[in-house]
Design a protein around this motif. Structure first.
Motif, PDB file in Angstrom:
ATOM      1  N   GLY A  46       0.826  -1.213   0.000  1.00  0.00           N
ATOM      2  CA  GLY A  46       0.000   0.000   0.000  1.00  0.00           C
ATOM      3  C   GLY A  46       0.850   1.249   0.000  1.00  0.00           C
ATOM      4  O   GLY A  46       1.997   1.251  -0.416  1.00  0.00           O
ATOM      5  N   GLY A  47       0.292   2.326   0.484  1.00  0.00           N
ATOM      6  CA  GLY A  47       0.987   3.605   0.433  1.00  0.00           C
ATOM      7  C   GLY A  47       0.362   4.509  -0.610  1.00  0.00           C
ATOM      8  O   GLY A  47      -0.265   4.036  -1.556  1.00  0.00           O
ATOM      9  N   LYS A  48       0.542   5.787  -0.427  1.00  0.00           N
ATOM     10  CA  LYS A  48      -0.110   6.773  -1.292  1.00  0.00           C
ATOM     11  C   LYS A  48       0.681   7.080  -2.556  1.00  0.00           C
ATOM     12  O   LYS A  48       0.179   7.746  -3.447  1.00  0.00           O
ATOM     13  CB  LYS A  48      -0.354   8.059  -0.496  1.00  0.00           C
ATOM     14  N   ARG A  49       1.935   6.606  -2.630  1.00  0.00           N
ATOM     15  CA  ARG A  49       2.808   6.907  -3.773  1.00  0.00           C
ATOM     16  C   ARG A  49       2.913   8.414  -3.996  1.00  0.00           C
ATOM     17  O   ARG A  49       2.929   8.893  -5.139  1.00  0.00           O
ATOM     18  CB  ARG A  49       2.306   6.207  -5.039  1.00  0.00           C
ATOM     19  N   ILE A  50       2.965   9.161  -2.896  1.00  0.00           N
ATOM     20  CA  ILE A  50       3.038  10.619  -2.979  1.00  0.00           C
ATOM     21  C   ILE A  50       4.288  11.058  -3.744  1.00  0.00           C
ATOM     22  O   ILE A  50       4.237  11.960  -4.592  1.00  0.00           O
ATOM     23  CB  ILE A  50       3.024  11.235  -1.565  1.00  0.00           C
ATOM     24  N   ARG A  51       5.415  10.434  -3.476  1.00  0.00           N
ATOM     25  CA  ARG A  51       6.677  10.874  -4.081  1.00  0.00           C
ATOM     26  C   ARG A  51       6.695  10.658  -5.599  1.00  0.00           C
ATOM     27  O   ARG A  51       7.048  11.585  -6.333  1.00  0.00           O
ATOM     28  CB  ARG A  51       7.846  10.172  -3.382  1.00  0.00           C
ATOM     29  N   LEU A  76      13.685   7.227  -5.979  1.00  0.00           N
ATOM     30  CA  LEU A  76      13.195   7.983  -4.827  1.00  0.00           C
ATOM     31  C   LEU A  76      12.230   7.138  -3.989  1.00  0.00           C
ATOM     32  O   LEU A  76      12.284   7.141  -2.760  1.00  0.00           O
ATOM     33  CB  LEU A  76      12.508   9.266  -5.292  1.00  0.00           C
ATOM     34  N   GLU A  77      11.347   6.397  -4.658  1.00  0.00           N
ATOM     35  CA  GLU A  77      10.419   5.544  -3.917  1.00  0.00           C
ATOM     36  C   GLU A  77      11.158   4.370  -3.277  1.00  0.00           C
ATOM     37  O   GLU A  77      10.810   3.948  -2.171  1.00  0.00           O
ATOM     38  CB  GLU A  77       9.310   5.038  -4.843  1.00  0.00           C
ATOM     39  N   LEU A  78      12.176   3.850  -3.934  1.00  0.00           N
ATOM     40  CA  LEU A  78      12.972   2.772  -3.344  1.00  0.00           C
ATOM     41  C   LEU A  78      13.700   3.248  -2.085  1.00  0.00           C
ATOM     42  O   LEU A  78      13.797   2.515  -1.098  1.00  0.00           O
ATOM     43  CB  LEU A  78      13.984   2.245  -4.364  1.00  0.00           C
ATOM     44  N   ILE A  79      14.212   4.469  -2.119  1.00  0.00           N
ATOM     45  CA  ILE A  79      14.866   5.040  -0.931  1.00  0.00           C
ATOM     46  C   ILE A  79      13.852   5.151   0.210  1.00  0.00           C
ATOM     47  O   ILE A  79      14.155   4.815   1.365  1.00  0.00           O
ATOM     48  CB  ILE A  79      15.482   6.411  -1.258  1.00  0.00           C
ATOM     49  N   HIS A  80      12.659   5.620  -0.116  1.00  0.00           N
ATOM     50  CA  HIS A  80      11.601   5.718   0.891  1.00  0.00           C
ATOM     51  C   HIS A  80      11.282   4.341   1.474  1.00  0.00           C
ATOM     52  O   HIS A  80      11.197   4.178   2.698  1.00  0.00           O
ATOM     53  CB  HIS A  80      10.351   6.324   0.259  1.00  0.00           C
ATOM     54  N   MET A  81      11.129   3.342   0.614  1.00  0.00           N
ATOM     55  CA  MET A  81      10.828   1.984   1.074  1.00  0.00           C
ATOM     56  C   MET A  81      11.939   1.444   1.961  1.00  0.00           C
ATOM     57  O   MET A  81      11.680   0.822   2.997  1.00  0.00           O
ATOM     58  CB  MET A  81      10.618   1.065  -0.135  1.00  0.00           C
ATOM     59  N   ALA A  82      13.189   1.681   1.562  1.00  0.00           N
ATOM     60  CA  ALA A  82      14.325   1.205   2.350  1.00  0.00           C
ATOM     61  C   ALA A  82      14.330   1.833   3.742  1.00  0.00           C
ATOM     62  O   ALA A  82      14.576   1.153   4.747  1.00  0.00           O
ATOM     63  CB  ALA A  82      15.633   1.533   1.624  1.00  0.00           C
ATOM     64  N   SER A  83      14.021   3.126   3.795  1.00  0.00           N
ATOM     65  CA  SER A  83      13.998   3.801   5.096  1.00  0.00           C
ATOM     66  C   SER A  83      12.888   3.255   5.988  1.00  0.00           C
ATOM     67  O   SER A  83      13.051   3.171   7.212  1.00  0.00           O
ATOM     68  CB  SER A  83      13.852   5.318   4.916  1.00  0.00           C
TER      69      SER A  83
END
Length: 324
Positions: A46-51, A76-83
């Motif tokens: 899930g997630g809003k995929r805002i980035r 950018l989304e991969l970095i978010h997921m990793a964090s």
């Protein structure tokens, strides 16, 4: 209702988002079945995929190329997921958005390496573009996110934090990644420098509003809406903006201290949540969030008047005012 509203906004550029989603799935493929399963599980949780949405819309202010836009949006989304994976290990979290975390399913060691794999895939994807300016923005963002995570660990359970401490922390934790999403969308499309600056500042301000709203929801939303127990940030020792203001209130301060010291006992946390709702701590935190939202909207208003600018504004208003 709120989810439906966001989906209706996204429907205007669904084809481009679907392409980015497919590229995300391709990016997390691995020769290790376990790494791939964990990565895909996180991707589909899930997630809003805002980035990616902000990257996509920002790219519309130049000569938009779907392939190059995806090569920026995906890392950018991969970095978010990793964090998020690393966050869950640090916070010992079993649930995220109502689903089991990688940490709870495969353990800390696997989860940490999955996070590292996602960081690596982000670098591999961005390497397909040869613009050094784009690489500088991405590397700076990764560095600042890591510094922000370390500061958050250092600040856990530390009651005497200032507003400035908190704002600096969420700048690194959340706002910079959203700002970079907008900035890189403009850069990859060759948008005018003035427009790129407005996009970057828009992303920063809306990122600040986004995180403050998240921190408010930890006290005002239900467990069902959050996908995790209410008050989870406080239980983990994260001193958010509502908590900073509550610590300044002579009646709420002892309740906050009791909740921070509660360990596995939910009652002090639930008692604080009941008292926090409707308090000045919540009202003042919402005021600060609205200040950032207003700044974001001013930056968006300075962009060329297009349907894409209108979409940026509508999404900004949604994430700044959302209820969960």
């Amino acid at each position: 209702m709120e989810k439906m509203k966001l989906k209706s906004i996204y429907s205007e550029f669904r084809a481009d988002l679907d392409y980015i989603e497919r590229e995300l799935e391709r990016a997390v493929r691995s020769s290790s079945p376990l790494v791939e399963e964990a990565s895909l599980d996180l991707l589909k949780s899930g997630g809003k995929r805002i980035r990616p949405v902000f990257t996509l819309l920002s790219s519309k202010f130049g000569e938009c190329n779907r392939t190059d836009t995806a090569r920026v949006a995906v890392p950018l989304e991969l970095i978010h997921m990793a964090s998020l994976v690393h966050d869950d290990v640090i916070d010992d979290a079993d649930l995220r958005r109502g689903t089991p975390t990688a940490k709870s399913q495969w353990g800390n060691r696997v989860a940490m390496y999955v996070g590292d794999f996602l960081f690596g895939r982000a670098l591999a994807t961005i390497a397909e573009l040869d613009d050094p300016g784009i690489h500088r923005v991405l590397s700076r963002t990764m560095i600042e996110i890591c510094v922000g995570e370390i500061i958050q660990i250092e600040d856990k359970f530390a009651e005497e934090q200032s507003l400035r401490d908190y704002l600096r922390r969420i700048k690194r934790k959340t706002a910079l990644l959203i700002a970079s999403s907008c900035e890189l969308g403009g850069l990859v499309s060759g948008a005018e420098p003035k427009i790129v600056r407005h996009l970057e500042r828009f992303g920063y301000y809306i990122g600040m509003a986004f995180q403050i709203t998240d921190d408010l929801l930890d006290f005002t939303a239900t467990e069902k809406e959050l996908g995790k127990p209410a008050g989870s940030d406080l239980i983990d020792g994260n001193i958010t903006l509502p908590v900073i203001y509550a610590l300044q209130d002579t009646e709420l301060r002892p309740l906050v201290q009791a909740a921070l010291a509660a360990g596995d006992d939910r009652e002090p946390v639930d008692r604080l949540i009941r008292r926090m709702r409707g308090s000045e701590a919540i009202t003042e935190s919402r005021r600060v969030s609205n200040l950032y939202l207003d700044k974001a909207l001013r930056e968006a208003s300075a962009l060329p008047a297009t349907a894409d600018r209108d979409s940026l504004i509508r999404i900004a208003k949604f994430i700044g005012k959302r209820k969960y």
